[in-house]
Design a protein around this motif. Structure first.
Motif, PDB file in Angstrom:
ATOM      1  N   UNK A   1      -0.459  -9.541   8.512  1.00 12.25           N
ATOM      2  CA  UNK A   1       0.750  -9.168   9.242  1.00 12.25           C
ATOM      3  C   UNK A   1       1.747  -8.506   8.305  1.00 12.25           C
ATOM      4  N   UNK A   2       1.953  -9.102   7.146  1.00 13.89           N
ATOM      5  CA  UNK A   2       2.890  -8.534   6.170  1.00 13.89           C
ATOM      6  C   UNK A   2       2.427  -7.162   5.702  1.00 13.89           C
ATOM      7  N   UNK A   3       1.122  -7.011   5.465  1.00 12.31           N
ATOM      8  CA  UNK A   3       0.587  -5.736   4.993  1.00 12.31           C
ATOM      9  C   UNK A   3       0.710  -4.650   6.053  1.00 12.31           C
ATOM     10  N   UNK A   4       0.439  -4.991   7.313  1.00  8.01           N
ATOM     11  CA  UNK A   4       0.516  -3.998   8.392  1.00  8.01           C
ATOM     12  C   UNK A   4       1.954  -3.549   8.620  1.00  8.01           C
ATOM     13  N   UNK A   5       2.883  -4.494   8.622  1.00 10.00           N
ATOM     14  CA  UNK A   5       4.294  -4.136   8.782  1.00 10.00           C
ATOM     15  C   UNK A   5       4.752  -3.267   7.611  1.00 10.00           C
ATOM     16  N   UNK A   6       4.306  -3.596   6.419  1.00  9.38           N
ATOM     17  CA  UNK A   6       4.673  -2.812   5.234  1.00  9.38           C
ATOM     18  C   UNK A   6       4.122  -1.399   5.325  1.00  9.38           C
ATOM     19  N   UNK A   7       2.895  -1.255   5.807  1.00  9.45           N
ATOM     20  CA  UNK A   7       2.305   0.072   5.982  1.00  9.45           C
ATOM     21  C   UNK A   7       3.083   0.877   7.011  1.00  9.45           C
TER      22      UNK A   7
ATOM     23  N   UNK B   1      -5.411  -7.943   0.037  1.00  9.11           N
ATOM     24  CA  UNK B   1      -5.172  -7.544   1.435  1.00  9.11           C
ATOM     25  C   UNK B   1      -4.195  -6.371   1.527  1.00  9.11           C
ATOM     26  N   UNK B   2      -3.055  -6.384   0.850  1.00  6.20           N
ATOM     27  CA  UNK B   2      -2.199  -5.189   0.896  1.00  6.20           C
ATOM     28  C   UNK B   2      -2.860  -3.961   0.262  1.00  6.20           C
TER      29      UNK B   2
END
Length: 538
Positions: free
Chosen positions: A479-485, A340-341
């Motif tokens: 959610x974690x991936x979008x915030x990280x991006x 996902x990330x």
């Protein structure tokens, strides 16, 4: 419906197969070593062959795809899915003499069949090009024919290497089987470094083809000593009358067609790309190098480690089903945690990745932007493709090769129809550059991949019980991936222009650190397990 049990002949207690965390890590380590050198190889190819500024890169990528069909049909996935379940099950029953006879027969049959096909491929190369790349004419067509003839013998060596991989994986020698690809990459890297600045692009492409064949031979030879130690009484023969050999061949046939159907999808992409402006076949190849990193490191690594373990499960049908569910669900969670990330990074930071890896020499900024578009399109189906690999491995462990074949046909039909629509008429309808059709190809393949994945999951759930990822788990990872991006994008905006490698390390490093921190804070078990593996307690 095919029976869903892999049972012992006596009412023995079910075999408790081992966890595959370490095995998957070994597979991933081997793949990582090979893939990193593969990135170096492609980076040097981009520097010396370019993409849109000449015919050599397009010709090489197209020519390599043709013998690559032989490699994919007779080796790797097809051979592993038909050979490993039978061979691993014999080892689990301690029938080592029979296992050695099966391995020898499969090796001999493969060697004979692929030798004939290599010869036919070399002779018929001029007739293959119009089918595979109808958009190639003149010097580009002639160069593609010449390169196809050079590359075909290497495909036969790759098939023998895949047989060695099947033996090694069944004996849990995962690192060597996947790290052996380093030899192929090293041979090509040496050729590029030695001749890249000395030869013109057309001559260099031919030199690179011969280096590929030499590397394929080295890849097989580096595995052979260990294989011979594992099977000291190996006796190659064409004895296809043995019951277990016939089972391998019977399983191989539908898998052969299943892989063939999937290859049709890849060749449709190449055919359509050959109709796009010059360089799109090459750019698809460069983008594929990046795309296959998460597919190989996570989807392939976990699926490859699970297949022999799933195939070794013995017991009653209900016991087998329960153990398969547990292994499958755990594997799906591990795959999703990493994939996902990766998909989020392809969507938002694909230009940073492509620029760092490829943009030098004859590979331009424009090439980087279109490579990003192709990567963004591939992100659509990245999760489905990797999860689907593990579902297919579960079917193969159950000796069901026909169900994945049927769903592969559905996927290819959708990929062909949507690929043509997205690549050829859609850019014109939207009033955008026709070259964006290459991104449409990967996006359409992703949509088809999701349909195939849902079909695989639905049918398997009816056989062994409910499997899959919880919505909450997937939502937390996205959610974690979008915030990280978002964090990486802000850092990107603040950084002053610097060297492309330094810039990529800073931006992608920030993305990775934020993702790790968020998933640990959200108490994602896979994140904590990763930390424990990287930083074990003393």
């Amino acid at each position: 419906m095919t029976t869903a049990t892999v049972s012992s002949p006596s009412p023995a207690a079910p075999t408790r197969s081992r966890g595959t965390g370490k095995a998957a890590a070994l597979v991933a380590a081997g793949i990582l070593a090979s893939r990193l050198l593969g990135v170096v190889r492609q980076s040097l190819m981009a520097r010396y062959l370019g993409a849109t500024t000449g015919i050599a890169a397009d010709a090489f990528m197209a020519a390599f795809k043709i013998p690559n069909l032989l490699q994919n049909l007779f080796g790797e996935g097809a051979l592993s899915a038909s050979f490993i379940p039978i061979y691993s099950n014999l080892l689990a029953r301690d029938e080592r003499d029979e296992a050695g006879r099966v391995a020898g027969a499969v090796a001999a049959i493969l060697a004979l069949v692929t030798s004939v096909l290599v010869l036919v491929g070399v002779l018929l190369a001029p007739y293959l090009i119009p089918v595979i790349a109808p958009g190639f004419t003149g010097p580009k067509r002639d160069l593609t024919i010449a390169l196809t003839r050079v590359l075909f013998p290497g495909a036969g060596l790759f098939v023998l290497s895949a047989w060695s991989m099947g033996v090694l994986n069944s004996h849990r020698r995962f690192f060597l089987s996947y790290a052996s690809g380093v030899m192929w990459n090293v041979a090509m890297i040496v050729a590029l470094l030695t001749f890249g600045a000395r030869q013109d692009r057309v001559t260099l492409a031919v030199t690179l083809g011969w280096a590929s064949v030499a590397g394929a031979g080295l890849q097989f030879l580096v595995q052979l000593p260990t294989v011979l130690r594992l099977i000291p009484d190996l006796r190659p023969s064409l004895d296809y009358t043995r019951a277990n050999v016939r089972r391998v061949l019977a399983n191989f046939t539908p898998i052969f067609f299943s892989r063939g159907i999937v290859q049709v999808s890849a060749y449709v992409d190449q055919l359509l790309a050959s109709l796009l402006p010059q360089g799109m076949v090459a750019l698809l190849g460069y983008a594929l190098t990046i795309y296959t990193l998460p597919v190989s490191l996570f989807g392939m690594a976990i699926s490859a480690a699970e297949l022999p373990e799933m195939s070794s499960i013995l017991g009653e049908e209900s016991e087998v089903a329960a153990m398969l569910r547990a292994r499958l669900n755990a594997g799906l969670r591990r795959i999703a945690f990493f994939v996902i990330p990766s998909a989020a990074a392809f969507l938002t930071l694909g230009d940073v990745i492509a620029r760092a890896l490829f943009q030098s020499g004859r590979f331009t900024e424009t090439d980087t932007i279109f490579t990003w578009g192709i990567l963004a399109g591939s992100a659509v189906g990245l999760l489905a493709s990797t999860l689907g690999r593990l579902y297919s491995s579960t079917y193969y462990a159950l000796h069901d090769t026909r169900t994945p074949l049927r769903f592969a046909i559905v996927r290819v039909a959708l990929t062909t129809a949507l690929g043509y629509l997205f690549a050829i008429p859609l850019p014109g309808m939207l009033g955008i550059d026709q070259r964006w059709g290459a991104a449409g190809l990967t996006a359409s393949a992703g949509i088809a991949g999701w349909i195939e994945f849902l079909l695989l999951r639905s049918r398997l759930n009816r056989r062994i019980g409910t499997t899959g990822l919880s919505r909450q788990y997937v939502a937390l990872l996205w959610l974690s991936a979008i915030v990280s991006a978002g964090a990486a994008f802000l850092i990107r905006r603040q950084l002053a222009p610097t060297h492309r490698f330094v810039f990529a390390v800073a931006v992608l490093g920030a993305f990775s650190v934020v993702y790790a921190a968020l998933t640990i804070a959200l108490r994602i078990p896979e994140a904590r397990a990763l930390v424990a593996r990287v930083m074990p307690r003393q």
